[in-house]
Design a protein around this motif. Sequence first.
Motif, PDB file in Angstrom:
ATOM      1  N   ASP A 159      41.179  94.103  26.320  1.00 48.47           N
ATOM      2  CA  ASP A 159      40.774  95.495  26.522  1.00 48.47           C
ATOM      3  C   ASP A 159      41.988  96.344  26.904  1.00 48.47           C
ATOM      4  O   ASP A 159      42.874  95.905  27.650  1.00 48.47           O
ATOM      5  CB  ASP A 159      39.722  95.606  27.628  1.00 48.47           C
ATOM      6  N   LEU A 160      42.023  97.562  26.396  1.00 49.49           N
ATOM      7  CA  LEU A 160      43.092  98.509  26.712  1.00 49.49           C
ATOM      8  C   LEU A 160      42.592  99.451  27.799  1.00 49.49           C
ATOM      9  O   LEU A 160      41.518 100.046  27.665  1.00 49.49           O
ATOM     10  CB  LEU A 160      43.475  99.311  25.465  1.00 49.49           C
TER      11      LEU A 160
ATOM     12  N   ASP B 292      39.947 101.405  25.181  1.00 53.01           N
ATOM     13  CA  ASP B 292      39.591 100.739  23.924  1.00 53.01           C
ATOM     14  C   ASP B 292      39.070  99.344  24.237  1.00 53.01           C
ATOM     15  O   ASP B 292      39.700  98.590  24.981  1.00 53.01           O
ATOM     16  CB  ASP B 292      40.795 100.643  22.988  1.00 53.01           C
ATOM     17  N   TYR B 293      37.895  99.029  23.670  1.00 53.10           N
ATOM     18  CA  TYR B 293      37.295  97.713  23.880  1.00 53.10           C
ATOM     19  C   TYR B 293      37.743  96.753  22.790  1.00 53.10           C
ATOM     20  O   TYR B 293      37.676  97.065  21.604  1.00 53.10           O
ATOM     21  CB  TYR B 293      35.766  97.804  23.852  1.00 53.10           C
ATOM     22  N   ALA B 294      38.185  95.588  23.200  1.00 52.02           N
ATOM     23  CA  ALA B 294      38.567  94.542  22.252  1.00 52.02           C
ATOM     24  C   ALA B 294      37.341  93.712  21.881  1.00 52.02           C
ATOM     25  O   ALA B 294      36.341  93.703  22.608  1.00 52.02           O
ATOM     26  CB  ALA B 294      39.633  93.641  22.861  1.00 52.02           C
ATOM     27  N   PRO B 295      37.356  93.005  20.747  1.00 50.34           N
ATOM     28  CA  PRO B 295      36.277  92.064  20.446  1.00 50.34           C
ATOM     29  C   PRO B 295      36.211  90.963  21.502  1.00 50.34           C
ATOM     30  O   PRO B 295      37.208  90.659  22.159  1.00 50.34           O
ATOM     31  CB  PRO B 295      36.668  91.496  19.078  1.00 50.34           C
TER      32      PRO B 295
ATOM     33  N   GLY C 246      38.774 107.301  28.254  1.00 52.92           N
ATOM     34  CA  GLY C 246      37.541 106.547  28.382  1.00 52.92           C
ATOM     35  C   GLY C 246      37.117 105.948  27.047  1.00 52.92           C
ATOM     36  O   GLY C 246      37.648 106.295  25.996  1.00 52.92           O
ATOM     37  N   ALA C 247      36.156 105.047  27.087  1.00 47.27           N
ATOM     38  CA  ALA C 247      35.659 104.386  25.880  1.00 47.27           C
ATOM     39  C   ALA C 247      34.256 103.858  26.141  1.00 47.27           C
ATOM     40  O   ALA C 247      33.852 103.647  27.289  1.00 47.27           O
ATOM     41  CB  ALA C 247      36.580 103.243  25.455  1.00 47.27           C
ATOM     42  N   SER C 248      33.528 103.659  25.066  1.00 48.81           N
ATOM     43  CA  SER C 248      32.192 103.095  25.159  1.00 48.81           C
ATOM     44  C   SER C 248      31.925 102.294  23.902  1.00 48.81           C
ATOM     45  O   SER C 248      32.516 102.563  22.853  1.00 48.81           O
ATOM     46  CB  SER C 248      31.151 104.199  25.318  1.00 48.81           C
TER      47      SER C 248
END
Length: 406
Positions: free
Chosen positions: A96-97, A164-167, A201-203
Amino acid sequence: MLSTTRPVLFVASAIALMALGACGPSGAPANIEDPDTTGAYQAQYRAPGTPPDGPATLHSARMNAESCRPLLGAMGAKAGGVVPPELLQEVLSRGDLVELQVEGDEEFTGSYVVSRDGHLKLPFVAPIPAQGRTPDDVARDIRDALRNGGFFNDGPRVSLLITDYAPVRVAVTGAVFEPRPVDIGGVPGDQVDGRRQAARGASTEGRNLTVALRQAGGVRPDADLSAVELRREGRSYLLDLRPVIQGRGFEDVMLATGDEILVPSRGCFQDHLMVPSPISPPGITLFLSNLTQPATGNAPSAIGREARQVPYGTRLMQGVANANCIGGARATSADRSAVLFSRNPITDVSVVIERRIEEMRQRADRDDFDPYLLPGDALACYDSAVTNIGDVGRVMGLVGAGLLLR
């Protein structure tokens, strides 16, 4: 020169014998799993008996339910258990970033990636555990580490945002069609939204529990959805997913790499689970035989090279119609039959089911003997005796013509 009498007699005899064979019974399938015993996966597998004289009463759903083990979740309490609050929060996973902001500081402020070992690594500070934890929890640890390390007299204000969400890779086992580790989440490069990338932010919904279950083939009809187990960081949670099947509200759970999901089995076929849902198979890959009548091949029947997709919850007779195995001239096509090749996903034992299409059409209780199709099933259609005799006649006519010309 050959006499014409003997070839003609040979052809006539061959046609008669083959016609008799075409009209005769093909024999009952030699099942490994007996569909007429309680050990069959579906009660719908059992052989149709004599049609009822009066109104039809369906028994298959009750028969299937009689072999079910009790629900594990809350001793069979009403669906809709409360999800633990800690599972409703966003959690970090490796890759995750994140964006770290330390008030009044430029040394530590910046973008970081959660390392492969699940830590956030800042300069001059011991690695901070991040895997499976919320950004707020990690931010508090960062603040304490900066204060204890002597970088600030008082604990600074710290903000940690996921950008940013990683797999993630999670393991899914139990009553799903494809138990295995699955990779979920992440956004393909051609689907990246530039405005979202530039925003703070991220979702994501791509790392949800329901996504993992569908990625593992979807839940089987024998699944106990009242007590789906999620194992994380040495802790175990039981989740009630029955509202998902029922179309009611459900608080989904975000997963992190290393999570394990176990779907228990009730050891029985549950008709009410054979519906499309976020955790059901996305569809059924149905393998089909090459058709001869009324179609001349797969291409005219709009059938793919190997298989055809049908919605989850499709029954055998719907699959028969979908495969162009029904209809046409009643005099020549009404006596067709269909054969279903399936497998018990609990025991991995195969079963072969044959149904006469015209008989199923006439029965008021057809649903009691019309099995649901499962992923990977195969369907073969056999033409009527009249069609078979016609084909035999055409073939032998060609053979006889060849002999007469000799």
